[in-house]
Scaffold this motif. Structure first.
Motif, PDB file in Angstrom:
ATOM      1  N   ARG A 189       9.167  25.163  -6.804  1.00  9.89           N
ATOM      2  CA  ARG A 189       8.757  25.136  -5.395  1.00  9.89           C
ATOM      3  C   ARG A 189       7.284  24.765  -5.286  1.00  9.89           C
ATOM      4  NH1 ARG A 189      13.347  26.300  -3.591  1.00  9.89           N
ATOM      5  NH2 ARG A 189      14.569  28.125  -4.064  1.00  9.89           N
ATOM      6  N   HIS A 190       6.989  23.907  -4.297  1.00 11.15           N
ATOM      7  CA  HIS A 190       5.605  23.467  -4.096  1.00 11.15           C
ATOM      8  C   HIS A 190       4.747  24.641  -3.645  1.00 11.15           C
ATOM      9  CE1 HIS A 190       2.256  21.157  -2.267  1.00 11.15           C
ATOM     10  NE2 HIS A 190       2.469  20.424  -3.354  1.00 11.15           N
ATOM     11  N   GLN A 191       3.575  24.783  -4.228  1.00  8.67           N
ATOM     12  CA  GLN A 191       2.657  25.887  -3.910  1.00  8.67           C
ATOM     13  C   GLN A 191       1.612  25.462  -2.890  1.00  8.67           C
ATOM     14  OE1 GLN A 191       3.260  29.085  -5.518  1.00  8.67           O
ATOM     15  NE2 GLN A 191       5.077  27.827  -5.743  1.00  8.67           N
ATOM     16  N   THR A 195       4.994  25.788 -14.456  1.00 13.87           N
ATOM     17  CA  THR A 195       4.457  24.921 -13.401  1.00 13.87           C
ATOM     18  C   THR A 195       4.552  23.448 -13.774  1.00 13.87           C
ATOM     19  OG1 THR A 195       2.208  25.073 -14.285  1.00 13.87           O
ATOM     20  CG2 THR A 195       2.828  26.665 -12.563  1.00 13.87           C
ATOM     21  N   GLN A 212       2.438  20.086 -12.354  1.00 12.88           N
ATOM     22  CA  GLN A 212       1.362  19.628 -11.479  1.00 12.88           C
ATOM     23  C   GLN A 212       1.354  18.112 -11.483  1.00 12.88           C
ATOM     24  OE1 GLN A 212      -2.565  21.160 -12.198  1.00 12.88           O
ATOM     25  NE2 GLN A 212      -3.355  20.203 -10.360  1.00 12.88           N
ATOM     26  N   TYR A 262       3.942  22.625  -8.442  1.00 12.27           N
ATOM     27  CA  TYR A 262       5.248  23.224  -8.171  1.00 12.27           C
ATOM     28  C   TYR A 262       5.417  24.333  -9.199  1.00 12.27           C
ATOM     29  CZ  TYR A 262       6.685  19.212  -5.307  1.00 12.27           C
ATOM     30  OH  TYR A 262       6.794  18.251  -4.332  1.00 12.27           O
ATOM     31  N   GLN A 263       5.994  25.455  -8.777  1.00 12.84           N
ATOM     32  CA  GLN A 263       6.187  26.572  -9.700  1.00 12.84           C
ATOM     33  C   GLN A 263       7.632  27.042  -9.672  1.00 12.84           C
ATOM     34  OE1 GLN A 263       3.924  30.200  -8.957  1.00 12.84           O
ATOM     35  NE2 GLN A 263       3.913  30.629 -11.150  1.00 12.84           N
ATOM     36  N   PRO A 287       9.855  29.999  -9.568  1.00  8.11           N
ATOM     37  CA  PRO A 287       9.648  31.405  -9.229  1.00  8.11           C
ATOM     38  C   PRO A 287      10.294  32.383 -10.216  1.00  8.11           C
ATOM     39  CG  PRO A 287      11.195  30.391  -7.706  1.00  8.11           C
ATOM     40  CD  PRO A 287      10.676  29.303  -8.588  1.00  8.11           C
ATOM     41  N   ASP A 342       9.412  19.852  -0.724  1.00  7.11           N
ATOM     42  CA  ASP A 342       8.999  21.237  -0.956  1.00  7.11           C
ATOM     43  C   ASP A 342       9.581  21.837  -2.236  1.00  7.11           C
ATOM     44  OD1 ASP A 342      11.573  21.288   0.079  1.00  7.11           O
ATOM     45  OD2 ASP A 342      11.295  23.241   1.018  1.00  7.11           O
ATOM     46  N   SER A 343      10.643  21.227  -2.794  1.00  9.29           N
ATOM     47  CA  SER A 343      11.270  21.753  -4.007  1.00  9.29           C
ATOM     48  C   SER A 343      11.711  20.608  -4.912  1.00  9.29           C
ATOM     49  CB  SER A 343      12.503  22.598  -3.673  1.00  9.29           C
ATOM     50  OG  SER A 343      12.140  23.720  -2.909  1.00  9.29           O
TER      51      SER A 343
END
Length: 188
Positions: free
Chosen positions: A186-188, A90, A92, A82-83, A85, A170-171
């Motif tokens: 947010r998931h990459q 991140t 992980q 997840y990053q 933005p 997703d987030s």
């Protein structure tokens, strides 16, 4: 003379305390209150309802702000990165198949670009991820100390942060108890 020196020392001490308090970054008090709650004697085992009741009480004071859109869904983080933005930091996740006795669901590697976003340091760290229910997670690390007899002791120390995984995974929202330290990954 002695009375004047005592008064002067007291005044200097009070001034120093006021200056230190004024230098705390915004959100420090809130982050510390969240840490106190999570590390209190019963903190690691509070049910999600008990935890949210305590947080609701804290939300009434001094800009403490933890507002998760809770539902009955219990969404786990997704495996992977997840990053943020905005900052580029991140998270992980490495998830386990089974939860252990304190509801650990895996680990997270944290690589943050700004201090106090999720942890206290910008050095990469790994923390354990504990499920609290309703998509809320706490992070902790295991510390070890050895006494003079060589006897080792381990204990868990909960980080002053909570994670909320949005439905679908997703987030993730992270918070340290203040709107100044609330971030979305947010998931990459």
């Amino acid at each position: 003379m002695m009375m004047r020196n005592t008064f002067r020392n007291l005044l200097m001490g009070m001034t120093a305390l006021m200056l230190m308090a004024a230098c705390d970054p915004k959100g420090t008090w809130q982050m510390n209150r969240l840490g106190d709650l999570l590390n209190a004697e019963g903190g690691p085992v509070l049910t999600i309802d008990q935890l949210m009741d305590s947080i609701s009480e804290l939300n009434r004071h001094d800009d403490f702000s933890v507002h998760f859109p809770l539902t009955d869904v219990d969404q786990r983080p997704l495996e992977g990165v997840y990053q943020n933005p905005v900052t580029g930091s991140t998270l992980q996740f490495h998830l386990a198949e089974q939860r252990d006795s304190i509801l650990t669901v895996g680990t997270v590697d944290i690589n943050q670009q700004t201090e106090l976003e999720v942890t206290l340091t910008t050095k990469p760290v790994t923390k354990f991820v504990q499920a609290r229910g309703k998509s809320v997670y706490a992070l902790y690390e295991v510390n070890t100390s050895t006494d003079s007899l060589g006897t080792g002791r381990q204990w868990a120390s909960w980080s002053r942060v909570l994670l909320f995984v949005y439905p679908g995974g997703d987030s993730i929202m992270t918070t340290r108890g203040s709107k100044h330290f609330t971030h979305i990954f947010r998931h990459q």
